[in-house]
Write a protein that holds these residues in place. Sequence first.
Motif, PDB file in Angstrom:
ATOM      1  N   MET A   1      55.255  42.011  61.303  1.00 22.83           N
ATOM      2  CA  MET A   1      55.457  42.041  62.732  1.00 22.83           C
ATOM      3  C   MET A   1      54.166  41.610  63.411  1.00 22.83           C
ATOM      4  O   MET A   1      53.088  42.025  63.013  1.00 22.83           O
ATOM      5  N   GLU A   2      54.299  40.786  64.414  1.00 21.73           N
ATOM      6  CA  GLU A   2      53.143  40.372  65.213  1.00 21.73           C
ATOM      7  C   GLU A   2      53.503  40.502  66.678  1.00 21.73           C
ATOM      8  O   GLU A   2      54.579  40.074  67.103  1.00 21.73           O
ATOM      9  N   ARG A   3      52.624  41.124  67.435  1.00 26.41           N
ATOM     10  CA  ARG A   3      52.810  41.310  68.875  1.00 26.41           C
ATOM     11  C   ARG A   3      51.543  40.898  69.596  1.00 26.41           C
ATOM     12  O   ARG A   3      50.453  40.859  69.022  1.00 26.41           O
ATOM     13  N   ASN A   4      51.672  40.643  70.892  1.00 23.69           N
ATOM     14  CA  ASN A   4      50.530  40.266  71.716  1.00 23.69           C
ATOM     15  C   ASN A   4      50.389  41.206  72.902  1.00 23.69           C
ATOM     16  O   ASN A   4      51.392  41.622  73.483  1.00 23.69           O
ATOM     17  N   LEU A   5      49.165  41.509  73.229  1.00 28.82           N
ATOM     18  CA  LEU A   5      48.816  42.199  74.463  1.00 28.82           C
ATOM     19  C   LEU A   5      47.838  41.300  75.201  1.00 28.82           C
ATOM     20  O   LEU A   5      46.954  40.703  74.589  1.00 28.82           O
ATOM     21  N   GLU A   6      48.004  41.194  76.508  1.00 28.09           N
ATOM     22  CA  GLU A   6      47.074  40.420  77.325  1.00 28.09           C
ATOM     23  C   GLU A   6      46.205  41.388  78.117  1.00 28.09           C
ATOM     24  O   GLU A   6      46.713  42.355  78.668  1.00 28.09           O
ATOM     25  N   LEU A   7      44.921  41.106  78.165  1.00 31.57           N
ATOM     26  CA  LEU A   7      43.979  41.953  78.907  1.00 31.57           C
ATOM     27  C   LEU A   7      43.413  41.178  80.081  1.00 31.57           C
ATOM     28  O   LEU A   7      43.008  40.026  79.938  1.00 31.57           O
ATOM     29  N   THR A   8      43.387  41.828  81.230  1.00 28.95           N
ATOM     30  CA  THR A   8      42.671  41.317  82.389  1.00 28.95           C
ATOM     31  C   THR A   8      41.585  42.336  82.697  1.00 28.95           C
ATOM     32  O   THR A   8      41.882  43.514  82.905  1.00 28.95           O
ATOM     33  N   ILE A   9      40.351  41.891  82.685  1.00 31.67           N
ATOM     34  CA  ILE A   9      39.218  42.800  82.850  1.00 31.67           C
ATOM     35  C   ILE A   9      38.479  42.478  84.133  1.00 31.67           C
ATOM     36  O   ILE A   9      38.123  41.326  84.379  1.00 31.67           O
ATOM     37  N   ARG A  10      38.301  43.517  84.950  1.00 29.71           N
ATOM     38  CA  ARG A  10      37.525  43.407  86.189  1.00 29.71           C
ATOM     39  C   ARG A  10      36.386  44.423  86.105  1.00 29.71           C
ATOM     40  O   ARG A  10      36.610  45.557  85.692  1.00 29.71           O
ATOM     41  N   MET A  11      35.202  43.987  86.511  1.00 34.35           N
ATOM     42  CA  MET A  11      34.080  44.925  86.481  1.00 34.35           C
ATOM     43  C   MET A  11      33.128  44.651  87.630  1.00 34.35           C
ATOM     44  O   MET A  11      33.075  43.545  88.162  1.00 34.35           O
ATOM     45  N   ASP A  12      32.417  45.699  88.017  1.00 32.06           N
ATOM     46  CA  ASP A  12      31.307  45.562  88.951  1.00 32.06           C
ATOM     47  C   ASP A  12      30.113  46.249  88.298  1.00 32.06           C
ATOM     48  O   ASP A  12      30.107  46.446  87.087  1.00 32.06           O
ATOM     49  N   ASN A  13      29.134  46.627  89.054  1.00 34.23           N
ATOM     50  CA  ASN A  13      27.911  47.193  88.475  1.00 34.23           C
ATOM     51  C   ASN A  13      28.100  48.528  87.770  1.00 34.23           C
ATOM     52  O   ASN A  13      27.317  48.877  86.895  1.00 34.23           O
ATOM     53  N   ASP A  14      29.135  49.296  88.156  1.00 35.17           N
ATOM     54  CA  ASP A  14      29.273  50.627  87.572  1.00 35.17           C
ATOM     55  C   ASP A  14      30.697  51.016  87.198  1.00 35.17           C
ATOM     56  O   ASP A  14      30.964  52.165  86.887  1.00 35.17           O
ATOM     57  N   HIS A  15      31.624  50.065  87.186  1.00 34.27           N
ATOM     58  CA  HIS A  15      33.020  50.394  86.967  1.00 34.27           C
ATOM     59  C   HIS A  15      33.718  49.238  86.265  1.00 34.27           C
ATOM     60  O   HIS A  15      33.412  48.076  86.493  1.00 34.27           O
ATOM     61  N   VAL A  16      34.681  49.577  85.394  1.00 36.93           N
ATOM     62  CA  VAL A  16      35.500  48.560  84.738  1.00 36.93           C
ATOM     63  C   VAL A  16      36.976  48.953  84.852  1.00 36.93           C
ATOM     64  O   VAL A  16      37.313  50.131  84.746  1.00 36.93           O
ATOM     65  N   GLU A  17      37.815  47.977  85.141  1.00 38.66           N
ATOM     66  CA  GLU A  17      39.268  48.148  85.164  1.00 38.66           C
ATOM     67  C   GLU A  17      39.861  47.142  84.193  1.00 38.66           C
ATOM     68  O   GLU A  17      39.484  45.970  84.198  1.00 38.66           O
ATOM     69  N   ILE A  18      40.786  47.607  83.372  1.00 41.86           N
ATOM     70  CA  ILE A  18      41.435  46.725  82.411  1.00 41.86           C
ATOM     71  C   ILE A  18      42.943  46.870  82.576  1.00 41.86           C
ATOM     72  O   ILE A  18      43.479  47.983  82.493  1.00 41.86           O
ATOM     73  N   ASP A  19      43.616  45.760  82.836  1.00 45.51           N
ATOM     74  CA  ASP A  19      45.075  45.726  82.837  1.00 45.51           C
ATOM     75  C   ASP A  19      45.513  45.307  81.445  1.00 45.51           C
ATOM     76  O   ASP A  19      45.039  44.297  80.912  1.00 45.51           O
ATOM     77  N   VAL A  20      46.406  46.091  80.856  1.00 49.56           N
ATOM     78  CA  VAL A  20      46.966  45.772  79.543  1.00 49.56           C
ATOM     79  C   VAL A  20      48.419  45.391  79.776  1.00 49.56           C
ATOM     80  O   VAL A  20      49.225  46.207  80.226  1.00 49.56           O
ATOM     81  N   TYR A  21      48.745  44.138  79.483  1.00 52.70           N
ATOM     82  CA  TYR A  21      50.070  43.588  79.756  1.00 52.70           C
ATOM     83  C   TYR A  21      50.726  43.193  78.450  1.00 52.70           C
ATOM     84  O   TYR A  21      50.120  42.512  77.621  1.00 52.70           O
ATOM     85  N   GLU A  22      51.975  43.621  78.266  1.00 61.44           N
ATOM     86  CA  GLU A  22      52.742  43.262  77.088  1.00 61.44           C
ATOM     87  C   GLU A  22      53.787  42.250  77.528  1.00 61.44           C
ATOM     88  O   GLU A  22      54.732  42.596  78.240  1.00 61.44           O
ATOM     89  N   PRO A  23      53.606  40.967  77.184  1.00 59.42           N
ATOM     90  CA  PRO A  23      54.466  39.902  77.711  1.00 59.42           C
ATOM     91  C   PRO A  23      55.943  40.057  77.380  1.00 59.42           C
ATOM     92  O   PRO A  23      56.794  39.725  78.196  1.00 59.42           O
ATOM     93  N   GLU A  24      56.265  40.565  76.204  1.00 62.58           N
ATOM     94  CA  GLU A  24      57.672  40.647  75.800  1.00 62.58           C
ATOM     95  C   GLU A  24      58.465  41.605  76.684  1.00 62.58           C
ATOM     96  O   GLU A  24      59.580  41.308  77.095  1.00 62.58           O
ATOM     97  N   SER A  25      57.889  42.770  77.000  1.00 57.78           N
ATOM     98  CA  SER A  25      58.600  43.757  77.816  1.00 57.78           C
ATOM     99  C   SER A  25      58.270  43.623  79.294  1.00 57.78           C
ATOM    100  O   SER A  25      59.006  44.121  80.139  1.00 57.78           O
ATOM    101  N   GLY A  26      57.126  43.008  79.606  1.00 60.59           N
ATOM    102  CA  GLY A  26      56.681  42.913  80.989  1.00 60.59           C
ATOM    103  C   GLY A  26      55.967  44.161  81.470  1.00 60.59           C
ATOM    104  O   GLY A  26      55.579  44.253  82.627  1.00 60.59           O
TER     105      GLY A  26
END
Length: 66
Positions: A1-26
């Motif tokens: 089985m092979e699956r993909n997760l897409e990451l979108t990473i936003r950061m500033d000087n003291d904080h990080v936000e990561i969106d984890v998106y699974e394309p198959e399910s949305g």
Amino acid sequence: MERNLELTIRMDNDHVEIDVYEPESGECSQIDAPLSFDEHPEFDAAVGNEIYSWLSLWADELAGQN
């Protein structure tokens, strides 16, 4: 089985936000953490928990195919 997760990473000087998106399910989830290069156990736990939640869903799916 092979699956993909897409990451979108936003950061500033003291904080990080990561969106984890699974394309198959949305489905998308978000990790918010302080940006710390020395010690980051909260970040490690959040990323690990997120990945393991996907692994659990995919394992259940795989078991249902057998």
